[in-house]
Design a protein around this motif. Structure first.
Motif, mmCIF file in Angstrom:
data_model
loop_
_atom_site.group_PDB
_atom_site.id
_atom_site.type_symbol
_atom_site.label_atom_id
_atom_site.label_comp_id
_atom_site.label_asym_id
_atom_site.label_seq_id
_atom_site.Cartn_x
_atom_site.Cartn_y
_atom_site.Cartn_z
ATOM 1 N N CYS A 1 0.840 -1.310 -0.283
ATOM 2 C CA CYS A 1 0.023 -0.227 -0.310
ATOM 3 C C CYS A 1 0.826 1.266 0.273
ATOM 4 C CB CYS A 1 -1.022 0.421 0.951
ATOM 5 S SG CYS A 1 -2.060 1.539 0.814
ATOM 6 N N LEU A 2 2.218 1.177 0.929
ATOM 7 C CA LEU A 2 2.726 2.541 0.731
ATOM 8 C C LEU A 2 3.807 2.864 -0.864
ATOM 9 C CD1 LEU A 2 4.694 2.126 4.137
ATOM 10 C CD2 LEU A 2 3.336 3.952 3.524
ATOM 11 N N GLY A 3 3.678 1.164 -1.309
ATOM 12 C CA GLY A 3 4.323 1.435 -2.537
ATOM 13 C C GLY A 3 3.377 2.249 -3.523
ATOM 14 N N LEU A 4 2.296 1.693 -3.347
ATOM 15 C CA LEU A 4 0.910 2.460 -4.195
ATOM 16 C C LEU A 4 0.872 3.756 -4.217
ATOM 17 C CD1 LEU A 4 -1.420 -0.410 -4.273
ATOM 18 C CD2 LEU A 4 -0.589 -0.163 -6.569
ATOM 19 N N MET A 5 1.368 4.267 -3.208
ATOM 20 C CA MET A 5 0.439 5.956 -2.226
ATOM 21 C C MET A 5 1.700 6.439 -2.931
ATOM 22 S SD MET A 5 -0.155 4.678 1.471
ATOM 23 C CE MET A 5 -0.255 6.467 1.677
ATOM 24 N N LYS B 1 6.284 10.629 -4.929
ATOM 25 C CA LYS B 1 7.796 10.106 -3.535
ATOM 26 C C LYS B 1 7.897 9.606 -2.838
ATOM 27 C CE LYS B 1 5.788 13.903 -1.895
ATOM 28 N NZ LYS B 1 5.592 15.282 -1.183
ATOM 29 N N PRO B 2 9.116 8.494 -2.631
ATOM 30 C CA PRO B 2 9.277 8.004 -1.656
ATOM 31 C C PRO B 2 8.923 7.681 -0.074
ATOM 32 C CG PRO B 2 10.963 8.184 -2.017
ATOM 33 C CD PRO B 2 10.626 9.277 -2.024
ATOM 34 N N LEU B 3 7.306 7.646 0.256
ATOM 35 C CA LEU B 3 6.954 7.531 1.360
ATOM 36 C C LEU B 3 7.032 6.621 2.644
ATOM 37 C CD1 LEU B 3 3.088 8.238 0.167
ATOM 38 C CD2 LEU B 3 4.819 9.744 0.905
ATOM 39 N N HIS B 4 7.870 5.747 2.227
ATOM 40 C CA HIS B 4 8.750 4.507 2.608
ATOM 41 C C HIS B 4 9.687 5.172 3.435
ATOM 42 C CE1 HIS B 4 10.945 3.826 -0.760
ATOM 43 N NE2 HIS B 4 12.160 3.359 -0.121
ATOM 44 N N LEU B 5 10.676 5.980 2.966
ATOM 45 C CA LEU B 5 11.810 6.692 3.391
ATOM 46 C C LEU B 5 11.232 7.695 4.871
ATOM 47 C CD1 LEU B 5 13.406 7.209 0.158
ATOM 48 C CD2 LEU B 5 14.124 5.381 1.640
ATOM 49 N N PRO B 6 12.106 7.328 5.914
ATOM 50 C CA PRO B 6 11.985 8.063 6.679
ATOM 51 C C PRO B 6 11.717 9.747 6.534
ATOM 52 C CG PRO B 6 13.622 6.977 7.722
ATOM 53 C CD PRO B 6 13.145 6.860 6.071
ATOM 54 N N ARG C 1 -3.588 10.458 4.033
ATOM 55 C CA ARG C 1 -4.995 10.141 4.142
ATOM 56 C C ARG C 1 -5.047 9.621 2.605
ATOM 57 N NH1 ARG C 1 -9.099 6.403 6.356
ATOM 58 N NH2 ARG C 1 -10.340 6.549 5.041
ATOM 59 N N GLY C 2 -4.871 11.123 1.965
ATOM 60 C CA GLY C 2 -5.326 11.592 0.715
ATOM 61 C C GLY C 2 -4.550 10.245 -0.210
ATOM 62 N N TYR C 3 -3.494 10.058 -0.131
ATOM 63 C CA TYR C 3 -2.802 9.620 -1.094
ATOM 64 C C TYR C 3 -3.255 8.033 -0.631
ATOM 65 C CZ TYR C 3 1.264 12.655 -0.979
ATOM 66 O OH TYR C 3 1.955 14.028 -1.510
ATOM 67 N N PHE C 4 -3.229 7.581 0.435
ATOM 68 C CA PHE C 4 -3.925 6.418 0.753
ATOM 69 C C PHE C 4 -5.423 6.204 0.350
ATOM 70 C CE2 PHE C 4 -6.899 4.068 3.736
ATOM 71 C CZ PHE C 4 -6.643 2.766 3.481
ATOM 72 N N ASP C 5 -6.774 7.034 0.556
ATOM 73 C CA ASP C 5 -7.439 7.015 -0.136
ATOM 74 C C ASP C 5 -7.394 6.976 -2.065
ATOM 75 O OD1 ASP C 5 -8.973 7.069 2.065
ATOM 76 O OD2 ASP C 5 -9.217 9.734 2.216
ATOM 77 N N ALA C 6 -6.438 8.156 -1.908
ATOM 78 C CA ALA C 6 -6.419 7.773 -3.738
ATOM 79 C C ALA C 6 -5.778 6.518 -4.277
ATOM 80 C CB ALA C 6 -5.558 8.584 -4.374
#
Length: 221
Positions: free
Chosen positions: A81-85, A91-96, A108-113
């Protein structure tokens, strides 16, 4: 057969995100088995997520919106899910350090999309990677309305089994191809290459697939 062959065939097609690939393949068609192959660390999973997000976006325009089934067997559904977001956010959301600059509302907007839809079906697969379980889950996803299935990757399925890896790779490739034709779905699957740029243990998956896409890049760049 004349009555059948004289009619132009109509395919339900979704384009790839890249025009050059669409020119070469005419896009992603239902009832076809597509194989994506490369050596490790080339970017197969990242490419799959770009394709998955593009399918989701393109099929939003359809009157009847098909579902998408995801079987990413090397990672958790959270990472999927983080990869799709990350594709949506660009942008790489898995990087701190990247994550620190994203507010919860933006996240949340990225998650919903990317993920928050009944059209998205993910398999919680840990501890259950047998060939029959994978095939059963794909059939279940089809029954839930999924027409596009992404499987990453075939190599991990056969490596989890006992017995002849080549025969098992031939078996699952054949059964996946037959399933696309039976159910009218598209399956995009990954398989690893060895150091000689050949699919490990067997040539059968390439021969069975409707389309094989081989990725290359300079790993030292």
């Amino acid at each position: 057969m004349w009555e059948a062959v004289k009619k132009p065939r109509k395919f339900e097609t979704v384009p790839y995100p890249w025009e050059g690939l669409n020119t070469a393949t005419y896009g992603i068609r239902l009832s076809e088995f597509i194989l994506l192959t490369a050596q490790t660390k080339v970017g197969k999973t990242a490419m799959l997520k770009e394709i998955a997000n593009h399918i989701r976006s393109e099929t939003e325009k359809k009157e009847v919106k098909p579902g998408l089934g995801f079987l990413f067997l090397e990672e958790s559904n959270t990472d999927t899910c983080l990869g799709l977001m990350s594709v949506v956010a660009n942008k790489p959301l898995h990087l701190p350090d990247v994550r620190q600059g994203v507010t919860e509302d933006e996240l949340r907007g990225y998650f919903d999309a990317a993920c928050n839809s009944d059209r998205i079906v993910m398999w919680d697969h840990f501890g259950s990677n047998s060939i029959e379980e994978v095939l059963s889950k794909i059939r279940h996803m089809h029954n839930l309305g999924c027409k596009y299935i992404i499987l990453d990757h075939l190599s991990i399925i056969v490596s989890d089994q006992s017995g002849d890896e080549r025969k098992q790779l031939d078996e699952i490739s054949t059964k996946l191809k037959m399933m696309t034709m039976e159910l009218g779905i598209a399956i995009i699957a990954v398989i690893h290459q060895n150091r000689h740029n050949e699919i490990r243990t067997s040539e059968s998956p390439e021969q069975i697939a409707n389309i094989t896409i081989k990725l290359h890049r300079d790993l030292e760049d």
